[in-house]
Scaffold this motif. Structure first.
Motif, PDB file in Angstrom:
ATOM      1  N   GLY A   1      -7.618   9.567  -7.733  1.00 45.72           N
ATOM      2  CA  GLY A   1      -6.922   8.732  -6.743  1.00 45.72           C
ATOM      3  C   GLY A   1      -5.781   7.946  -7.376  1.00 45.72           C
ATOM      4  N   LEU A   2      -6.037   7.381  -8.557  1.00 47.53           N
ATOM      5  CA  LEU A   2      -4.992   6.620  -9.247  1.00 47.53           C
ATOM      6  C   LEU A   2      -3.790   7.528  -9.539  1.00 47.53           C
ATOM      7  CD1 LEU A   2      -7.222   4.579 -11.734  1.00 47.53           C
ATOM      8  CD2 LEU A   2      -5.840   3.612  -9.909  1.00 47.53           C
ATOM      9  N   LEU A   3      -4.070   8.784  -9.949  1.00 47.17           N
ATOM     10  CA  LEU A   3      -2.976   9.717 -10.244  1.00 47.17           C
ATOM     11  C   LEU A   3      -2.203  10.077  -8.976  1.00 47.17           C
ATOM     12  CD1 LEU A   3      -4.641  12.093 -12.848  1.00 47.17           C
ATOM     13  CD2 LEU A   3      -2.756  10.506 -13.235  1.00 47.17           C
ATOM     14  N   LEU A   4      -2.941  10.352  -7.888  1.00 52.97           N
ATOM     15  CA  LEU A   4      -2.266  10.703  -6.630  1.00 52.97           C
ATOM     16  C   LEU A   4      -1.367   9.559  -6.163  1.00 52.97           C
ATOM     17  CD1 LEU A   4      -5.130  12.462  -4.622  1.00 52.97           C
ATOM     18  CD2 LEU A   4      -3.122  13.521  -5.646  1.00 52.97           C
ATOM     19  N   GLY A   5      -1.807   8.323  -6.450  1.00 53.68           N
ATOM     20  CA  GLY A   5      -1.033   7.153  -6.046  1.00 53.68           C
ATOM     21  C   GLY A   5       0.279   7.023  -6.799  1.00 53.68           C
ATOM     22  N   MET A   6       0.449   7.768  -7.872  1.00 54.11           N
ATOM     23  CA  MET A   6       1.687   7.666  -8.656  1.00 54.11           C
ATOM     24  C   MET A   6       2.774   8.596  -8.157  1.00 54.11           C
ATOM     25  SD  MET A   6       0.286   7.229 -12.480  1.00 54.11           S
ATOM     26  CE  MET A   6      -0.817   5.893 -12.855  1.00 54.11           C
ATOM     27  N   ILE A   7       2.415   9.492  -7.234  1.00 57.68           N
ATOM     28  CA  ILE A   7       3.437  10.376  -6.675  1.00 57.68           C
ATOM     29  C   ILE A   7       4.466   9.527  -5.932  1.00 57.68           C
ATOM     30  CG2 ILE A   7       3.864  12.170  -4.948  1.00 57.68           C
ATOM     31  CD1 ILE A   7       1.157  13.345  -5.672  1.00 57.68           C
ATOM     32  N   GLY A   8       5.733   9.859  -6.130  1.00 58.04           N
ATOM     33  CA  GLY A   8       6.776   9.143  -5.396  1.00 58.04           C
ATOM     34  C   GLY A   8       7.746   8.440  -6.315  1.00 58.04           C
ATOM     35  N   ILE A   9       8.681   7.724  -5.705  1.00 56.39           N
ATOM     36  CA  ILE A   9       9.750   7.098  -6.473  1.00 56.39           C
ATOM     37  C   ILE A   9       9.173   5.961  -7.314  1.00 56.39           C
ATOM     38  CG2 ILE A   9      10.553   5.224  -4.989  1.00 56.39           C
ATOM     39  CD1 ILE A   9      13.338   6.682  -5.167  1.00 56.39           C
TER      40      ILE A   9
END
Lengths: 365, 502
Positions: free
Chosen positions: B177-185
């Protein structure tokens, strides 16, 4: 009252199918519908009425050509509801609708710092039925792409200016508990301890970031940058004294300043701001730093000249309309009308300033 | 006090005018619908319906939009409980025990407890809002990035209580979840991270598409996989209301959830989403039977549902008292005020008493309206479960797709939901719990932003976390909680070692 409300609702429904589809898809769908409806009707109807129906279809395109607009117009926005491009669009839309005689629908398509919606406008069919209220993003986003070595998602020359609608100078506000009484005191302190004073912005490369960077360049000072997730959080950071200052729109900082929570030190326009008559401009203080938060009406560069002229005439009338002026006054936005011919050089100069500042900031480590 | 009462009476006078009252009611109804539809949350509901309010007088407009907001907060739990589909972000945690209750034939009591908890939390919070708004708002402003980071680190501790699975699996999912949250600008440098050139991904994966996919779609797929398709016990109509034990077990969680939610709601940022997670963790920690959580514990519904409604009210404190928006919904409401020519700022309460007290009164009325609306609806909603799955599931699927699409009019969001559904299905087949993914996903961007903002403020010095009293004390409390949590297992290990020795 109810009429206005249901009127907006109708717009929403009229606009809804357009939102997801590419505009050329919508056109194709309309054509399919025409061909599908015609044959079934012809089978059932007598020759006379069939002729009538056919003549209607035949006449429709001809009428569309010599009268613009002949169907609803969409103002497609890159920013969400409630932002300054949105409030400006909503102030002018009902007036344009009255002048042009066709519904003017507002669609917000926010995403990726306005890139999604702006790109959608750039790629829309250039038939004049898609216009936008835009601001510095037209120059800013391609310049940021360039800094990162990415292919630009659109270019500024895909857009044709119609008119400048509003422009408000940024005002530099400090937290009232900070010691500086004048802008010069702030500059002197910043020179004494470069890179120590913290300013907040609503986000990297945004208007609130560029405004301070332009002021810093003009005064030859350096400060620390605290980017936040928008104008509201930036204001909160300064009110909580987690950052010392920010550059804000007069309507954003005004109520806080009147309540004594913020102190305005300087404005960034060519002349003083009416709601802050005692606050000097940077120019008066001897610094060459001008910056405006502005909104202009644009369409695609490929839209035929006669259609652009129709919009220019309509906007010229709209900006004098009391309904429009009232709506703008309510949001605390200064109407600043420039027709296309005067707006283009103004826009070019503003864009160059934006591009230069983004390049000067460069990549942030 | 008498002045407050007098002002409140003025507020009721404003709101009880038929032209305003009807919009308060309308707002609650629309909000309930928006909340019940999966994928459409309060923010989307308000953004879509915002233009409706432009033609209305200021107070009426705010009363309407606020009604939509807390109506959606009430309604958001319905699909969580009935179908394991979170109606909005704050109801994610309710999926766990709420849906388990449904599977055991206790859908009615779960919905009723959620409505009653929301009512208590909503009403208590309005009283707090009315009496304490200005001092609480000043407290909220003291929360800068370092304080926020300290708070969020405590949020990580919640992870330990969120899943009943084994700890290594929970932590693996949290890391995902922490990794998925890093997607984006990257908000501090402007780099696009892991977005693969897709513009929509630069805003990150949306929480709602992700949660609807992970919880809801995976459940539907699992149900099909089982073939027999009979996971849900059909409720009898007589069992719509909570039993005496359920009611008694809910009292504590509702009160604690209200306090936790209100306090977290005041804090700037998107922390209010966390309120329901924190409440769940607290209830599980305090419960004499923590093993019942995840298997249909009524406390796991009562606490979080109260917390998210209290947080919804708490978030209005800084908006009304100081004119600063602390979340996206409040930002829109501030824009509405501005568009009506009302300058939102610290002087709002003094300059616009009708607006402030009218708003407060409308919240009292809204809470009553919502309770009267939601309790009778329990029977109706529960009867949906009587539909054969051949009809029910396609309807749910269509609602999910339409709901998620409507928020940004983006097909990318729909694809994210579908992808999350597939991933959720795979993980659950392998025995992993998906709740820690969602919590990690919520925490990750906030943690990163607060951490890097703190360092931007200090010029890179870590001393900033130890120079500010609130941040330092929060960090100290966090360390104590961590040690207290570890102590039993350390002691156990020592005992194990001793036994092994003997």
């Amino acid at each position: 009252m109810m009429e206005t409300a249901s009127g907006y609702f109708r717009h929403r429904i009229v606009g809804a199918p357009l939102v997801g589809a590419q505009p050329n898809e919508t056109d194709a769908r309309a054509k399919r519908a025409t061909t599908r409806v015609a044959p079934t009707h012809r089978l059932r109807m007598t020759g006379l009425s069939a002729l009538l129906v056919l003549s209607c279809f035949a006449a429709a395109p001809a009428r569309a050509e010599d009268k613009f607009p002949s169907r609803p117009i969409t103002i497609l926005l890159g920013y969400p509801p409630g932002g300054s491009t949105d409030t400006t669009a909503r102030a002018i839309a009902p007036v344009l609708e009255r002048i042009l005689g066709e519904p003017v629908v507002i669609q917000n398509r926010p995403g990726a710092a306005a890139l999604v919606g702006t790109q959608a406008v750039a790629n829309a069919v250039p038939d004049g039925y898609t216009i936008t209220v835009a601001t510095t993003q037209l120059a800013l986003l391609p310049a940021v792409d360039q800094v990162f070595g990415r292919p630009p998602s659109f270019s500024r020359d895909q857009f044709a200016p119609i008119a400048l609608i509003s422009a408000d100078p940024s005002i530099i506000f400090v937290n009232a508990s900070q010691p500086w009484r004048t802008f010069q005191e702030l500059v002197d302190d910043a020179k004494k301890r470069p890179g120590q004073i913290v300013y907040a912005s609503g986000g990297l490369y945004g208007t609130t970031h560029l405004a301070i960077e332009i002021a810093l360049k003009a005064t030859g000072t350096k400060m620390r940058h605290l980017p936040t997730a928008g104008g509201g959080p930036a204001l909160t950071a300064v009110l909580g004294n987690h950052a010392a200052l920010l550059a804000a729109h007069p309507a954003v900082g005004g109520p806080q300043a009147r309540a004594g929570a913020l102190r305005p030190l300087a404005t960034m326009g060519a002349k003083r701001v009416a709601s802050f008559p005692d606050v000097p401009t940077l120019k008066e203080l001897g610094y060459d730093g001008e910056y405006y938060q502005w909104n202009g009406l644009f369409t695609q560069a490929k839209v035929p000249e006669p259609i652009i002229d129709i919009y220019r005439a309509a906007v010229a009338k709209a900006v004098e309309d009391p309904e429009f002026l009232q709506a703008m006054a309510r949001v605390g936005s200064g109407t600043e009308y420039l027709d296309r011919d005067a707006f283009r050089p103004w826009w070019d100069a503003d864009s160059k300033k934006t591009e230069d500042t983004v390049r000067a900031i460069g990549k942030v480590q | 006090m008498s002045e407050t009462l007098h002002n409140l009476l003025i507020g009721f006078e404003v709101v009880l005018a038929p032209s305003v009252l009807i919009y308060a009611f309308l707002g609650c109804v629309i909000g309930t619908i928006v909340g019940v539809l999966p994928g459409l949350g309060p923010l989307a509901g308000i953004s879509i319906l915002l233009p409706l309010s432009y033609g209305l007088p200021t107070t009426t407009a705010i009363v309407l939009l606020a009604g939509i907001y807390y109506g959606a907060m009430y309604g958001g739990s319905t699909t969580s409980i009935l179908m394991r589909i979170p109606g909005e972000a704050a109801s994610v945690i309710t999926c766990i025990d709420g849906y388990e209750m449904t599977r055991r034939g206790r859908a009615g009591p779960a919905l009723a407890i959620a409505a009653i908890g929301s009512f208590v939390a909503g009403t208590v919070s309005v009283v707090a809002l009315m009496l304490l708004a200005p001092p609480l708002a000043r407290f909220a402003l003291a929360f800068g990035p370092p304080e926020y980071l300290a708070l969020l680190l405590m949020g990580l501790l919640v992870l330990a209580y969120i899943s009943s699975g084994p700890m290594p699996k929970t932590l693996t999912m949290a890391a995902l979840g922490l990794l998925l949250g890093m997607i984006g600008i990257d908000p501090m440098s402007g780099y696009n991270r892991f977005s693969g050139g897709i513009h929509e991904l630069t805003d990150g994966l949306g929480l709602v598409p992700l949660a609807v996919g992970l919880f809801g779609l995976s459940e539907i797929m699992l149900a099909f996989g089982k073939g027999a398709m009979q996971p849900v016990a059909r409720p009898r109509l007589a069992e719509l209301m909570p039993s005496r034990e359920e009611a008694r077990a809910s009292v504590g969680p509702i009160w604690r959830g209200t306090v936790i939610g209100f306090l977290i709601g005041i804090i700037p940022g998107s922390a209010h989403i966390l309120s329901s997670f924190v409440s769940y963790a607290v209830e599980r920690r305090l419960s004499p039977h923590p093993e019942r959580f995840g298997k249909g514990a009524v406390e796991g519904v009562a606490g979080p549902e109260s917390a998210n409604n209290a947080a919804a009210s708490g978030a209005f404190v800084p908006m009304l008292a100081l004119g600063v928006p602390l979340g996206p919904v409040q930002a829109i409401l501030i824009a509405v005020l501005t568009m009506h020519g009302v300058a939102p700022g610290p002087l709002l309460i003094a300059q616009q008493p009708q607006l402030f007290w009218g708003f407060i009164a409308s919240m009292y009325i809204g809470n009553v309206v919502l309770l009267m609306l939601n309790l009778p609806l329990v029977g109706l909603f529960v009867s949906f479960l009587r539909l054969p799955y051949a009809y029910l599931y396609p309807i749910i699927l269509v609602c999910c797709i339409v709901g998620v699409y409507t928020v940004n009019f983006s097909m990318v969001d729909v694809l994210i939901m579908a992808g999350a559904g597939a991933v959720g299905y795979g993980l659950r087949r392998l025995g992993y719990d998906v709740a820690p993914i969602v919590l990690g996903f919520i925490l990750s961007p906030m943690l990163e932003m607060a951490f890097r903002q703190s360092l931007a403020m200090s010029g890179g010095s870590y001393a900033i976390f130890f120079e500010r009293p609130i941040a330092t004390s929060l960090l100290a409390v966090g360390v104590l909680l961590l040690l207290a949590g570890l102590a039993p297992s350390l002691r156990r290990r020592r005992v194990d070692l001793k036994e092994a020795h003997e």
